[in-house]
Design an enzyme around this catalytic site. Structure first.
Site, PDB file in Angstrom:
ATOM      1  N   LYS A 159      -1.935  -0.558   4.399  1.00 56.59           N
ATOM      2  CA  LYS A 159      -0.649  -1.233   4.661  1.00 56.59           C
ATOM      3  C   LYS A 159       0.353  -0.700   4.382  1.00 56.59           C
ATOM      4  O   LYS A 159       1.750  -1.017   5.084  1.00 56.59           O
ATOM      5  CB  LYS A 159      -0.807  -2.524   4.149  1.00 56.59           C
ATOM      6  CG  LYS A 159      -1.985  -3.576   4.433  1.00 56.59           C
ATOM      7  CD  LYS A 159      -1.791  -3.782   5.810  1.00 56.59           C
ATOM      8  CE  LYS A 159      -3.175  -5.010   6.322  1.00 56.59           C
ATOM      9  NZ  LYS A 159      -3.064  -5.009   7.698  1.00 56.59           N
TER      10      LYS A 159
ATOM     11  N   SER B 106       1.205  -6.374   4.758  1.00 59.06           N
ATOM     12  CA  SER B 106       0.985  -7.477   3.677  1.00 59.06           C
ATOM     13  C   SER B 106       1.645  -7.059   2.496  1.00 59.06           C
ATOM     14  O   SER B 106       2.298  -6.128   2.425  1.00 59.06           O
ATOM     15  CB  SER B 106      -0.689  -6.859   3.319  1.00 59.06           C
ATOM     16  OG  SER B 106      -1.164  -7.381   1.925  1.00 59.06           O
TER      17      SER B 106
ATOM     18  N   TYR C 181      -6.810  -0.621   0.857  1.00 64.33           N
ATOM     19  CA  TYR C 181      -6.196  -1.577   1.457  1.00 64.33           C
ATOM     20  C   TYR C 181      -4.579  -1.490   1.461  1.00 64.33           C
ATOM     21  O   TYR C 181      -3.966  -1.428   2.421  1.00 64.33           O
ATOM     22  CB  TYR C 181      -6.518  -2.894   0.962  1.00 64.33           C
ATOM     23  CG  TYR C 181      -5.994  -4.341   2.117  1.00 64.33           C
ATOM     24  CD1 TYR C 181      -6.308  -4.490   3.251  1.00 64.33           C
ATOM     25  CD2 TYR C 181      -4.887  -4.929   1.405  1.00 64.33           C
ATOM     26  CE1 TYR C 181      -5.779  -5.636   4.092  1.00 64.33           C
ATOM     27  CE2 TYR C 181      -4.448  -6.083   2.220  1.00 64.33           C
ATOM     28  CZ  TYR C 181      -4.825  -6.088   3.421  1.00 64.33           C
ATOM     29  OH  TYR C 181      -4.159  -7.361   3.990  1.00 64.33           O
TER      30      TYR C 181
END
Length: 242
Positions: free
Chosen positions: A151, A134, A147
């Site tokens: 990532k 991402s 998150y």
């Protein structure tokens, strides 16, 4: 064993589904992996209706014991699309959510890749692995600490795998999209204020579509990318160029 065979996790919906369909159109036989059998059946039906070949494996990729169901024989391309997010303030993140996202976004990518790489090494033909990262694997953002952490881990894992597996003819790359309109993002992109905030930060002025990400994956698995490994291809409309 001849031909191209791709295994795609998270293939039931969103980016994973679009990627499976795109790889099928590119001539791969598909192994579609996700938790929900009904979603997988729909993808397999669409692939076969287009003249392709596919089969499904309904399995939770965070269940390490259940991964024994994955037959990686003959797989030439692996795409780790399974992933998720639980946006919340850093101080409010419960340990349960931390563990869940680490398992889904990092551990499953690691363990599925291990299983496929073992088969690729026995087969001896090499192959290509693409991990879904991402733009948040390159930057930080409010309410996305877990998150972002997962990532960033995928980005590092991708580079380390690429270096170690290159002598075996296995290329490993990542695709790092911006916000993409998917079932996972639908709820928070429905908030007009948040959606406008996102679009304002993308120089191209629009969200990504699942086809944009699938196209990048198809390129990295193709012979056109035969000298590309250890890279992370941003599909972010310029977000991380700023």
């Amino acid at each position: 064993m001849g031909g191209k065979r791709a295994l795609v996790t998270g293939a039931g919906r969103g980016i994973g589904r679009a990627t499976a369909l795109a790889l099928a159109r590119a001539g791969h036989e598909l192994i579609c992996v996700a938790r929900t059998a009904a979603d997988l059946d729909a993808v397999v039906d669409e692939i076969e209706a287009g003249g392709g070949r596919a089969r499904s494996v309904a399995v939770d990729v965070t269940d390490s014991a259940a991964l024994a169901q994955l037959d990686a024989e003959g797989v030439t391309a692996l795409v780790n699309c399974a992933g998720g997010n639980l946006p919340e303030a850093f101080v409010d993140v419960p340990e349960e959510h931390l563990d869940r996202l680490l398992a889904l976004n990092v551990k499953s990518t690691f363990l599925v890749s291990q299983r496929v790489v073992r088969a690729m090494r026995v087969d001896g033909r090499g192959g290509s692995i693409v991990n879904l990262s991402s733009q948040m694997g390159r930057v930080g953002s409010p309410r996305r600490t877990v998150y972002c952490a997962t990532k960033h881990a995928v980005e590092g894992l991708t580079r380390a795998m690429a270096v170690e597996l290159a002598p075996h003819g296995i290329r490993v790359n990542a695709v790092a999209p911006t916000f993409v309109e998917t079932p996972m993002t639908a709820e928070y992109l429905a908030d007009r204020e948040f959606r406008d905030w996102v679009v304002e930060r993308i120089p191209l002025g629009r969200l990504a579509g699942v086809a944009d990400v699938a196209a990048a994956v198809c390129f990295l698995t193709s012979d056109s990318a035969r000298m590309i490994t250890g890279a992370s291809l941003a599909v972010d409309g310029g977000w991380t160029a700023q």
